[in-house]
Design a protein around this motif. Structure first.
Motif, PDB file in Angstrom:
ATOM      1  N   LEU A  16      22.441 -14.053  17.544  1.00  0.00           N
ATOM      2  CA  LEU A  16      22.383 -13.813  18.989  1.00  0.00           C
ATOM      3  C   LEU A  16      21.499 -14.877  19.656  1.00  0.00           C
ATOM      4  O   LEU A  16      21.757 -15.284  20.785  1.00  0.00           O
ATOM      5  CB  LEU A  16      21.822 -12.409  19.268  1.00  0.00           C
ATOM      6  CG  LEU A  16      22.096 -11.841  20.659  1.00  0.00           C
ATOM      7  CD1 LEU A  16      23.577 -11.609  20.887  1.00  0.00           C
ATOM      8  CD2 LEU A  16      21.347 -10.518  20.876  1.00  0.00           C
ATOM      9  N   HIS A  17      20.494 -15.323  18.933  1.00  0.00           N
ATOM     10  CA  HIS A  17      19.653 -16.398  19.471  1.00  0.00           C
ATOM     11  C   HIS A  17      20.465 -17.676  19.635  1.00  0.00           C
ATOM     12  O   HIS A  17      20.382 -18.367  20.644  1.00  0.00           O
ATOM     13  CB  HIS A  17      18.444 -16.639  18.546  1.00  0.00           C
ATOM     14  CG  HIS A  17      17.425 -17.551  19.147  1.00  0.00           C
ATOM     15  ND1 HIS A  17      16.690 -18.424  18.402  1.00  0.00           N
ATOM     16  CD2 HIS A  17      17.022 -17.716  20.431  1.00  0.00           C
ATOM     17  CE1 HIS A  17      15.879 -19.100  19.213  1.00  0.00           C
ATOM     18  NE2 HIS A  17      16.066 -18.685  20.441  1.00  0.00           N
ATOM     19  N   VAL A  77      17.998  -8.178  25.270  1.00  0.00           N
ATOM     20  CA  VAL A  77      18.307  -7.513  23.996  1.00  0.00           C
ATOM     21  C   VAL A  77      17.661  -8.301  22.855  1.00  0.00           C
ATOM     22  O   VAL A  77      17.045  -7.730  21.953  1.00  0.00           O
ATOM     23  CB  VAL A  77      19.846  -7.407  23.790  1.00  0.00           C
ATOM     24  CG1 VAL A  77      20.176  -6.943  22.380  1.00  0.00           C
ATOM     25  CG2 VAL A  77      20.455  -6.468  24.823  1.00  0.00           C
ATOM     26  N   TYR A  78      17.766  -9.617  22.929  1.00  0.00           N
ATOM     27  CA  TYR A  78      17.184 -10.464  21.883  1.00  0.00           C
ATOM     28  C   TYR A  78      15.665 -10.285  21.832  1.00  0.00           C
ATOM     29  O   TYR A  78      15.086 -10.067  20.760  1.00  0.00           O
ATOM     30  CB  TYR A  78      17.538 -11.944  22.116  1.00  0.00           C
ATOM     31  CG  TYR A  78      16.872 -12.829  21.101  1.00  0.00           C
ATOM     32  CD1 TYR A  78      17.412 -12.965  19.832  1.00  0.00           C
ATOM     33  CD2 TYR A  78      15.659 -13.456  21.375  1.00  0.00           C
ATOM     34  CE1 TYR A  78      16.771 -13.719  18.863  1.00  0.00           C
ATOM     35  CE2 TYR A  78      15.014 -14.211  20.416  1.00  0.00           C
ATOM     36  CZ  TYR A  78      15.579 -14.348  19.162  1.00  0.00           C
ATOM     37  OH  TYR A  78      14.939 -15.084  18.203  1.00  0.00           O
ATOM     38  N   GLU A  79      15.022 -10.335  22.988  1.00  0.00           N
ATOM     39  CA  GLU A  79      13.550 -10.262  23.039  1.00  0.00           C
ATOM     40  C   GLU A  79      13.021  -8.927  22.531  1.00  0.00           C
ATOM     41  O   GLU A  79      12.035  -8.873  21.804  1.00  0.00           O
ATOM     42  CB  GLU A  79      13.061 -10.459  24.480  1.00  0.00           C
ATOM     43  CG  GLU A  79      13.069 -11.906  24.919  1.00  0.00           C
ATOM     44  CD  GLU A  79      12.922 -12.044  26.427  1.00  0.00           C
ATOM     45  OE1 GLU A  79      12.571 -11.048  27.106  1.00  0.00           O
ATOM     46  OE2 GLU A  79      13.194 -13.147  26.927  1.00  0.00           O
ATOM     47  N   ILE A  80      13.685  -7.855  22.914  1.00  0.00           N
ATOM     48  CA  ILE A  80      13.240  -6.526  22.495  1.00  0.00           C
ATOM     49  C   ILE A  80      13.365  -6.380  20.975  1.00  0.00           C
ATOM     50  O   ILE A  80      12.457  -5.890  20.297  1.00  0.00           O
ATOM     51  CB  ILE A  80      14.032  -5.430  23.244  1.00  0.00           C
ATOM     52  CG1 ILE A  80      13.618  -5.444  24.722  1.00  0.00           C
ATOM     53  CG2 ILE A  80      13.817  -4.056  22.626  1.00  0.00           C
ATOM     54  CD1 ILE A  80      14.380  -4.494  25.597  1.00  0.00           C
ATOM     55  N   ALA A  95      18.723 -25.583  16.415  1.00  0.00           N
ATOM     56  CA  ALA A  95      17.477 -25.023  16.949  1.00  0.00           C
ATOM     57  C   ALA A  95      17.316 -23.540  16.604  1.00  0.00           C
ATOM     58  O   ALA A  95      16.318 -22.928  16.944  1.00  0.00           O
ATOM     59  CB  ALA A  95      17.463 -25.202  18.466  1.00  0.00           C
ATOM     60  N   SER A  96      18.297 -22.965  15.953  1.00  0.00           N
ATOM     61  CA  SER A  96      18.203 -21.522  15.674  1.00  0.00           C
ATOM     62  C   SER A  96      18.689 -21.193  14.263  1.00  0.00           C
ATOM     63  O   SER A  96      17.971 -21.378  13.282  1.00  0.00           O
ATOM     64  CB  SER A  96      19.001 -20.742  16.732  1.00  0.00           C
ATOM     65  OG  SER A  96      20.348 -21.179  16.765  1.00  0.00           O
ATOM     66  N   LEU A  97      19.931 -20.759  14.159  1.00  0.00           N
ATOM     67  CA  LEU A  97      20.501 -20.268  12.907  1.00  0.00           C
ATOM     68  C   LEU A  97      20.377 -21.220  11.708  1.00  0.00           C
ATOM     69  O   LEU A  97      20.174 -20.770  10.577  1.00  0.00           O
ATOM     70  CB  LEU A  97      21.995 -20.000  13.124  1.00  0.00           C
ATOM     71  CG  LEU A  97      22.459 -18.591  13.416  1.00  0.00           C
ATOM     72  CD1 LEU A  97      23.977 -18.574  13.476  1.00  0.00           C
ATOM     73  CD2 LEU A  97      21.966 -17.636  12.338  1.00  0.00           C
ATOM     74  N   ALA A  98      20.513 -22.508  11.977  1.00  0.00           N
ATOM     75  CA  ALA A  98      20.534 -23.484  10.877  1.00  0.00           C
ATOM     76  C   ALA A  98      19.283 -23.374  10.003  1.00  0.00           C
ATOM     77  O   ALA A  98      19.333 -23.625   8.795  1.00  0.00           O
ATOM     78  CB  ALA A  98      20.654 -24.898  11.438  1.00  0.00           C
ATOM     79  N   LEU A 106      32.871 -10.781  20.414  1.00  0.00           N
ATOM     80  CA  LEU A 106      32.572 -12.196  20.154  1.00  0.00           C
ATOM     81  C   LEU A 106      33.407 -12.718  18.990  1.00  0.00           C
ATOM     82  O   LEU A 106      33.904 -13.847  19.022  1.00  0.00           O
ATOM     83  CB  LEU A 106      31.080 -12.373  19.851  1.00  0.00           C
ATOM     84  CG  LEU A 106      30.147 -12.185  21.049  1.00  0.00           C
ATOM     85  CD1 LEU A 106      28.693 -12.131  20.606  1.00  0.00           C
ATOM     86  CD2 LEU A 106      30.340 -13.304  22.073  1.00  0.00           C
ATOM     87  N   VAL A 107      33.579 -11.876  17.971  1.00  0.00           N
ATOM     88  CA  VAL A 107      34.374 -12.297  16.815  1.00  0.00           C
ATOM     89  C   VAL A 107      35.837 -12.503  17.230  1.00  0.00           C
ATOM     90  O   VAL A 107      36.499 -13.438  16.777  1.00  0.00           O
ATOM     91  CB  VAL A 107      34.249 -11.269  15.660  1.00  0.00           C
ATOM     92  CG1 VAL A 107      35.309 -11.492  14.593  1.00  0.00           C
ATOM     93  CG2 VAL A 107      32.862 -11.338  15.041  1.00  0.00           C
ATOM     94  N   ARG A 108      36.320 -11.662  18.128  1.00  0.00           N
ATOM     95  CA  ARG A 108      37.701 -11.841  18.628  1.00  0.00           C
ATOM     96  C   ARG A 108      37.841 -13.200  19.310  1.00  0.00           C
ATOM     97  O   ARG A 108      38.821 -13.906  19.141  1.00  0.00           O
ATOM     98  CB  ARG A 108      38.054 -10.723  19.619  1.00  0.00           C
ATOM     99  CG  ARG A 108      38.672  -9.515  18.950  1.00  0.00           C
ATOM    100  CD  ARG A 108      38.985  -8.428  19.966  1.00  0.00           C
ATOM    101  NE  ARG A 108      39.824  -8.871  21.044  1.00  0.00           N
ATOM    102  CZ  ARG A 108      39.807  -8.321  22.281  1.00  0.00           C
ATOM    103  NH1 ARG A 108      38.979  -7.337  22.545  1.00  0.00           N
ATOM    104  NH2 ARG A 108      40.613  -8.752  23.206  1.00  0.00           N
ATOM    105  N   PHE A 109      36.844 -13.544  20.078  1.00  0.00           N
ATOM    106  CA  PHE A 109      36.879 -14.849  20.748  1.00  0.00           C
ATOM    107  C   PHE A 109      36.815 -15.981  19.720  1.00  0.00           C
ATOM    108  O   PHE A 109      37.554 -16.958  19.802  1.00  0.00           O
ATOM    109  CB  PHE A 109      35.715 -14.964  21.737  1.00  0.00           C
ATOM    110  CG  PHE A 109      35.752 -16.222  22.549  1.00  0.00           C
ATOM    111  CD1 PHE A 109      36.693 -16.391  23.548  1.00  0.00           C
ATOM    112  CD2 PHE A 109      34.859 -17.256  22.309  1.00  0.00           C
ATOM    113  CE1 PHE A 109      36.754 -17.560  24.300  1.00  0.00           C
ATOM    114  CE2 PHE A 109      34.909 -18.432  23.053  1.00  0.00           C
ATOM    115  CZ  PHE A 109      35.847 -18.588  24.054  1.00  0.00           C
TER     116      PHE A 109
END
Ligand code: 1PX
Length: 213
Positions: A114-115, A196-199, A143-146, A38-41
């Motif tokens: 990831l969320h 993955v996020y939910e777990i 809605a998430s990270l902020a 993801l960081v490469r992108f």
């Protein structure tokens, strides 16, 4: 737009699929690998996102060090890391002091990101062709990270989002084929990222680790 040749988001998303073991544990190595992709992108989107990728790289590096250090087997899965770090008193639960870079707090930061990714990719997938990527990205971020970022970071992030290309260019840069094919691929890949996020979320909630400083 920087060169994104050779980048294929499908590979990155497939890696997230391989994070889950039969026992529904999250394997650390593919999780880290997914973030590296993801960081490469992100880097291919231009230097305006350097401050974001720098922070992500720092966190990836912290986790890679655990995975190559003396206690590497304790960091095989997110579950084993939580068990080990909590049992050994390696997590700062109230203030960041003795263990400022624990695996638990570092993964929590990536987990929150990831969320954002989940919300953003879902918005991208379900939006109209003429939707603005910057708006989709800002809405997912708000809605998430902020909620975890101070004003100055929120300001820098939302400014940088304005530099994002149009929806179709963005989808094409994912190298998943035509925009329509990219949308289909996202539909297949997103459930794995969500899982993955939910777990991870349930694990952190169970151990009351969702607010680690
Ligand atoms: C097909 C789409 C793929 C897009 C890939 C984009 C990958 C994005 C990777 C983002 C990784 C962000 C990690 C942020 C972790 C974090 O919250 N760190 C903060 C807290 O850390 P601390 O150690 O201090 O407790 C830290 O303060 C963050 C600093 C940098 C700013 C983070 C802004 C995040 C913006 C969301 C990503 C924007 C990318 C947009 C591209 C489409």
């Amino acid at each position: 737009m920087a060169d994104v040749e050779g980048f294929c988001l499908k590979k990155v998303l497939v890696v997230f699929e391989s994070c889950l073991t039969e026992k529904q544990e999250v394997l650390m190595d593919p999780y880290i690998e997914g973030w590296k992709g993801l960081v490469r992108f992100l880097n291919s989107l231009g230097t305006i996102f350097s401050f974001v990728s720098k922070d992500a790289v720092t966190k990836i590096q912290i986790m890679e060090n655990f995975r190559s250090g003396g206690q590497q087997e304790k960091y095989l899965t997110v579950q084993s890391m939580v068990t080990y770090e909590l049992a050994s008193g390696l997590v700062d639960l109230k203030n960041r002091s003795e263990h400022p870079n624990s695996g638990c707090r570092t993964i929590l930061r990536l987990h929150r990101a990831l969320h954002w990714l989940q919300l953003f990719l879902e918005a991208l997938r379900t939006s109209q062709e003429d939707s603005k990527t910057s708006v989709l990205c800002t809405d997912s971020y708000n809605a998430s990270l902020a909620n975890y970022h101070p004003w100055i970071i929120r300001k820098a992030a939302t400014l940088a989002f304005c530099a994002l290309p149009t929806r179709n260019t963005f989808l094409e840069n994912m190298n998943l084929g035509s925009p329509e094919e990219a949308v289909d691929m996202l539909g297949e890949a997103l459930p794995h990222i969500c899982k993955v996020y939910e777990i991870t979320e349930a694990l952190y909630a169970k151990h009351k680790l969702l607010d680690l400083p």
